[in-house]
Design a protein around this motif. Structure first.
Motif, PDB file in Angstrom:
ATOM      1  N   ILE A  73      -2.586   8.439  -5.463  1.00  0.00           N
ATOM      2  CA  ILE A  73      -1.587   8.270  -4.393  1.00  0.00           C
ATOM      3  C   ILE A  73      -0.406   7.518  -5.007  1.00  0.00           C
ATOM      4  O   ILE A  73      -0.581   6.435  -5.556  1.00  0.00           O
ATOM      5  N   ILE A  74       0.748   8.130  -4.921  1.00  0.00           N
ATOM      6  CA  ILE A  74       1.949   7.533  -5.528  1.00  0.00           C
ATOM      7  C   ILE A  74       2.754   6.830  -4.442  1.00  0.00           C
ATOM      8  O   ILE A  74       2.977   7.400  -3.370  1.00  0.00           O
ATOM      9  N   TRP A  75       3.175   5.639  -4.725  1.00  0.00           N
ATOM     10  CA  TRP A  75       3.960   4.907  -3.736  1.00  0.00           C
ATOM     11  C   TRP A  75       4.805   3.861  -4.451  1.00  0.00           C
ATOM     12  O   TRP A  75       4.616   3.627  -5.642  1.00  0.00           O
ATOM     13  N   GLY A  76       5.688   3.246  -3.719  1.00  0.00           N
ATOM     14  CA  GLY A  76       6.485   2.166  -4.309  1.00  0.00           C
ATOM     15  C   GLY A  76       7.855   2.063  -3.680  1.00  0.00           C
ATOM     16  O   GLY A  76       8.269   2.939  -2.912  1.00  0.00           O
ATOM     17  N   THR A  77       8.527   0.962  -4.002  1.00  0.00           N
ATOM     18  CA  THR A  77       9.915   0.762  -3.575  1.00  0.00           C
ATOM     19  C   THR A  77      10.593  -0.037  -4.673  1.00  0.00           C
ATOM     20  O   THR A  77       9.940  -0.428  -5.641  1.00  0.00           O
ATOM     21  N   THR A  78      11.860  -0.273  -4.496  1.00  0.00           N
ATOM     22  CA  THR A  78      12.570  -1.020  -5.535  1.00  0.00           C
ATOM     23  C   THR A  78      12.155  -2.486  -5.561  1.00  0.00           C
ATOM     24  O   THR A  78      11.800  -3.075  -4.543  1.00  0.00           O
ATOM     25  N   GLY A  79      12.227  -3.059  -6.773  1.00  0.00           N
ATOM     26  CA  GLY A  79      12.183  -4.510  -6.909  1.00  0.00           C
ATOM     27  C   GLY A  79      13.632  -4.964  -6.852  1.00  0.00           C
ATOM     28  O   GLY A  79      14.503  -4.208  -7.245  1.00  0.00           O
ATOM     29  N   THR A  80      13.958  -6.111  -6.362  1.00  0.00           N
ATOM     30  CA  THR A  80      13.049  -7.166  -5.991  1.00  0.00           C
ATOM     31  C   THR A  80      12.513  -7.020  -4.558  1.00  0.00           C
ATOM     32  O   THR A  80      11.653  -7.819  -4.161  1.00  0.00           O
ATOM     33  N   ASN A  81      12.990  -6.026  -3.811  1.00  0.00           N
ATOM     34  CA  ASN A  81      12.582  -5.936  -2.403  1.00  0.00           C
ATOM     35  C   ASN A  81      11.068  -5.952  -2.223  1.00  0.00           C
ATOM     36  O   ASN A  81      10.544  -6.642  -1.354  1.00  0.00           O
ATOM     37  N   GLY A  82      10.363  -5.188  -3.058  1.00  0.00           N
ATOM     38  CA  GLY A  82       8.909  -5.110  -2.948  1.00  0.00           C
ATOM     39  C   GLY A  82       8.234  -6.468  -3.071  1.00  0.00           C
ATOM     40  O   GLY A  82       7.179  -6.718  -2.465  1.00  0.00           O
ATOM     41  N   GLN A  83       8.843  -7.354  -3.853  1.00  0.00           N
ATOM     42  CA  GLN A  83       8.250  -8.690  -4.046  1.00  0.00           C
ATOM     43  C   GLN A  83       8.089  -9.423  -2.718  1.00  0.00           C
ATOM     44  O   GLN A  83       7.213 -10.255  -2.571  1.00  0.00           O
ATOM     45  N   HIS A  84       9.012  -9.116  -1.802  1.00  0.00           N
ATOM     46  CA  HIS A  84       9.002  -9.811  -0.512  1.00  0.00           C
ATOM     47  C   HIS A  84       8.312  -8.972   0.559  1.00  0.00           C
ATOM     48  O   HIS A  84       8.497  -9.200   1.751  1.00  0.00           O
ATOM     49  N   ALA A  85       7.559  -7.980   0.099  1.00  0.00           N
ATOM     50  CA  ALA A  85       6.879  -7.109   1.064  1.00  0.00           C
ATOM     51  C   ALA A  85       5.407  -6.966   0.678  1.00  0.00           C
ATOM     52  O   ALA A  85       4.555  -7.646   1.223  1.00  0.00           O
ATOM     53  N   TYR A  86       5.112  -6.161  -0.326  1.00  0.00           N
ATOM     54  CA  TYR A  86       3.709  -5.839  -0.620  1.00  0.00           C
ATOM     55  C   TYR A  86       3.162  -6.495  -1.888  1.00  0.00           C
ATOM     56  O   TYR A  86       2.008  -6.296  -2.228  1.00  0.00           O
ATOM     57  N   PHE A  87       3.971  -7.258  -2.593  1.00  0.00           N
ATOM     58  CA  PHE A  87       3.487  -7.826  -3.858  1.00  0.00           C
ATOM     59  C   PHE A  87       2.329  -8.802  -3.658  1.00  0.00           C
ATOM     60  O   PHE A  87       1.518  -9.006  -4.556  1.00  0.00           O
ATOM     61  N   GLN A  88       2.271  -9.431  -2.499  1.00  0.00           N
ATOM     62  CA  GLN A  88       1.139 -10.321  -2.201  1.00  0.00           C
ATOM     63  C   GLN A  88      -0.180  -9.594  -2.480  1.00  0.00           C
ATOM     64  O   GLN A  88      -1.087 -10.115  -3.123  1.00  0.00           O
ATOM     65  N   LEU A  89      -0.243  -8.351  -2.005  1.00  0.00           N
ATOM     66  CA  LEU A  89      -1.473  -7.569  -2.189  1.00  0.00           C
ATOM     67  C   LEU A  89      -1.686  -7.235  -3.669  1.00  0.00           C
ATOM     68  O   LEU A  89      -2.813  -7.236  -4.158  1.00  0.00           O
ATOM     69  N   LEU A  90      -0.608  -6.980  -4.388  1.00  0.00           N
ATOM     70  CA  LEU A  90      -0.774  -6.705  -5.823  1.00  0.00           C
ATOM     71  C   LEU A  90      -1.369  -7.921  -6.523  1.00  0.00           C
ATOM     72  O   LEU A  90      -2.248  -7.808  -7.369  1.00  0.00           O
ATOM     73  N   HIS A  91      -0.890  -9.102  -6.146  1.00  0.00           N
ATOM     74  CA  HIS A  91      -1.313 -10.321  -6.857  1.00  0.00           C
ATOM     75  C   HIS A  91      -2.688 -10.824  -6.417  1.00  0.00           C
ATOM     76  O   HIS A  91      -3.467 -11.279  -7.233  1.00  0.00           O
ATOM     77  N   GLN A  92      -2.949 -10.783  -5.118  1.00  0.00           N
ATOM     78  CA  GLN A  92      -4.186 -11.421  -4.643  1.00  0.00           C
ATOM     79  C   GLN A  92      -5.074 -10.518  -3.798  1.00  0.00           C
ATOM     80  O   GLN A  92      -6.083 -10.977  -3.277  1.00  0.00           O
ATOM     81  N   GLY A  93      -4.676  -9.253  -3.653  1.00  0.00           N
ATOM     82  CA  GLY A  93      -5.526  -8.342  -2.891  1.00  0.00           C
ATOM     83  C   GLY A  93      -6.757  -7.953  -3.702  1.00  0.00           C
ATOM     84  O   GLY A  93      -6.941  -8.409  -4.842  1.00  0.00           O
TER      85      GLY A  93
END
Ligand code: F6P
Length: 554
Positions: free
Chosen positions: A377-397
């Motif tokens: 499944i391909i997904w994503g958005t631009t940084g830095t915007n993503g940092q303030h949205a879904y990055f929490q899950l990347l780091h600690q999910g």
């Protein structure tokens, strides 16, 4: 369906990778970096204006050797040759796959397996595009009242929209004095809101559809034509304002487009690989034909890199193999695409079709049901915007999400500190993802901040970052049409490599048919307010709900 099973999981390299996975999956990349001083050098590739660092992956040299062995056992080099040579590798549609010919050197023949040279027809269409763009840009092709064309509306969907749309946005910096709009959705809001922004006297519509049968596109095209005629223009004026791009010339002429206003492409160009053909007309109009040529040249150069470079140093091959590693051995379901480049805002959306329509397959090329997972499944958005949205899950999910981080060394806009800040964030995130912060590091930090032991115990688990999250870092010097072409071709070839490993046909899309067929039936059923008793219970209930709640049809 045949009963035999696919051979992939029986290959020696696959079996070795299984065992190898057991050995290394518990390792932390921190430790790998600590014991391999040359890891960055060993796991990075420089090519033209590109630099790929893939050292922040859960790999060792043995992993890469085994993955390359797998590529060989799956005959990736041979499959590449078959594609470039124009063999009919799209076996379920009996077609060649030749988007690489569209960006090849137009001065040289491109003779394919059938013995035909496809270059004369490619050259003719490119020449036609060039002349057309020049006449629009120099004002000799005007609207029907003599005003210059100042807006282009591309009407298309899927491959006839996503690629050109993404590229026009990506090359905004190079844009001519012309506004480009894209209408794709059959939702009337799309066409209605776009038509509010344009003037019939100065707008050129491009009806882009390979098949010229796509319902959404034809509906939007009819609405645009009706709007144009309602504005006071007569039928003769249509020729100045409506052109088509299609491989179905007769359907386009039936729609009312004059044959000289039709730009052709061919069956051997897949819809999602078609922006290099006349489907790129909106790109060429937006940035000029010369820029479009540079875009093709960049893609061609990546084609040569892909075809001529040993697998070990081949960027699309390495990216494809890493994807297989996570998809099939770590069982990662998704792949994030995170461009730290606002111009690449639509890259993830474009790659969703490129990758998921290509590799979302459940049977092999020979019709055997696969016993391994295929396209992610391909997904994503631009940084830095993503940092303030879904990055929490990347780091600690709890999930493993491999991510491609993409950025430019040089900005196209020299405004204050923006680019340095962007790059700092870009580099910081991949470092944080790989390194994380362990219990003792967090404790030291909390102690320094003056917390009591009791307070530390409470907050500690929330502050720990496990790290070990894999990322690829892809950097290009700056976003030129040439580099953009190379970037997109790189992803096309990555997808191709994965399709070959999974032994699927990456070039058909039968899965989209059922929904289209049912929509036609339901469309007819929605014609009046009479209840129906067809379909399954849920769909029937919903159709009847719409019938009850919609305004009465008289
Ligand atoms: O429905 C999927 C699809 O067939 C895509 O593969 C294609 O890019 C899109 O529809 C649009 O098709 P066309 O260019 O023929 O209108």
């Amino acid at each position: 369906m045949t009963q035999s099973s696919p051979r992939l999981t029986t290959l020696p390299a696959w079996q070795k990778l299984r065992l190898h996975y057991e050995q290394i999956s518990g390792l932390h990349m921190r430790d790998l970096f600590a014991r391999e001083p040359d890891r960055f050098t060993n796991f990075s590739i420089g090519w033209e204006d590109f630099f790929l660092d893939y050292s922040k992956n859960q790999i060792t040299s043995e992993t890469m050797e085994l993955l390359v062995e797998l590529a060989r056992e799956c005959s990736v080099p041979d499959a590449m040759e078959r594609m470039f040579n124009g063999e009919k590798i799209n076996n379920t549609e009996d077609r060649e796959v030749l988007h690489t010919a569209l960006r090849s050197d137009i001065n040289k023949p491109y003779v394919i397996a059938s013995g035909d040279d496809v270059m004369p027809e490619v050259r003719t269409e490119l020449e036609k595009m060039k002349v057309f763009c020049e006449t629009v840009h120099n004002g000799s092709h005007t609207g029907y009242t003599g005003k210059v064309i100042s807006a282009v509306v591309n009407i298309g969907i899927g491959g006839s929209d996503l690629g050109p749309h993404m590229v026009v946005k990506a090359l905004e910096h190079y844009k001519k004095d012309i506004e480009t709009h894209f209408v794709s959705n059959v939702d009337d809001a799309d066409i209605a809101e776009t038509l509010k922004k344009v003037d019939p006297e100065t707008t050129l519509f491009i009806i882009s559809s390979k098949t010229f049968t796509t319902w959404e596109t034809l509906t939007n095209a009819h609405s645009a034509r009706a709007w144009f005629l309602r504005s006071g223009a007569d039928e003769d004026a249509l020729a100045k304002h409506f052109v088509a791009v299609s491989s179905n010339i007769s359907a386009a002429t039936d729609f009312g487009i004059k044959e000289e206003n039709i730009f052709e492409f061919w069956d051997w160009v897949g819809g999602r690989y078609s922006m290099w053909s006349a489907i790129g007309l909106s790109i060429a109009l937006a940035v000029g034909y010369d820029r479009f040529s540079e875009f093709l040249a960049g893609a061609h150069s990546m084609d040569r890199h892909f075809r001529e470079t040993p697998l070990e140093k081949n960027i699309p091959v390495i990216l494809g193999l890493l994807g297989v590693w996570y998809n099939n051995f770590f069982e990662a379901d998704t792949q994030a695409i995170i461009p730290y480049d606002q111009y690449l805002k639509y890259l993830p959306a474009y790659l969703q079709q490129a990758d998921m329509e290509s590799n979302g397959k459940r049977v092999t090329r020979h019709g055997e049901e696969v016993n391994y997972t295929t396209g992610p499944i391909i997904w994503g958005t631009t940084g830095t915007n993503g940092q303030h949205a879904y990055f929490q899950l990347l780091h600690q999910g709890t999930r493993l999400i491999p991510a491609d981080f993409i950025t430019a060394v040089e900005s196209l806009n020299d405004i204050g500190e923006h680019h340095r800040l962007l790059v700092a964030n870009f580099l910081a995130q991949t470092e944080a993802l790989v390194r994380g912060m362990n219990v003792s590091e967090v404790k030291v930090e909390l102690k320094k901040s003056g917390l009591s032991d009791e307070e530390i115990e409470k907050i500690l688990p929330h502050k720990v970052f496990p790290g070990n999250h894999p990322t690829n870092t892809l950097v290009y010097q700056k976003l030129t049409p040439y580099n953009l072409g190379a970037l997109i071709a790189m992803y096309e070839h990555k997808i191709f490599v994965q399709g070959v490993i999974w032994d699927i046909n990456s070039f058909d899309q039968w899965g989209v048919e059922l929904g289209k067929r049912l929509a036609k039936i339901i469309y007819d059923e929605l014609e009046d307010n009479e209840p129906i008793d067809t379909h399954g219970q849920s769909t029937r209930g919903l159709i009847n709900y719409f019938k009850r709640k919609s305004p009465q049809v008289s």
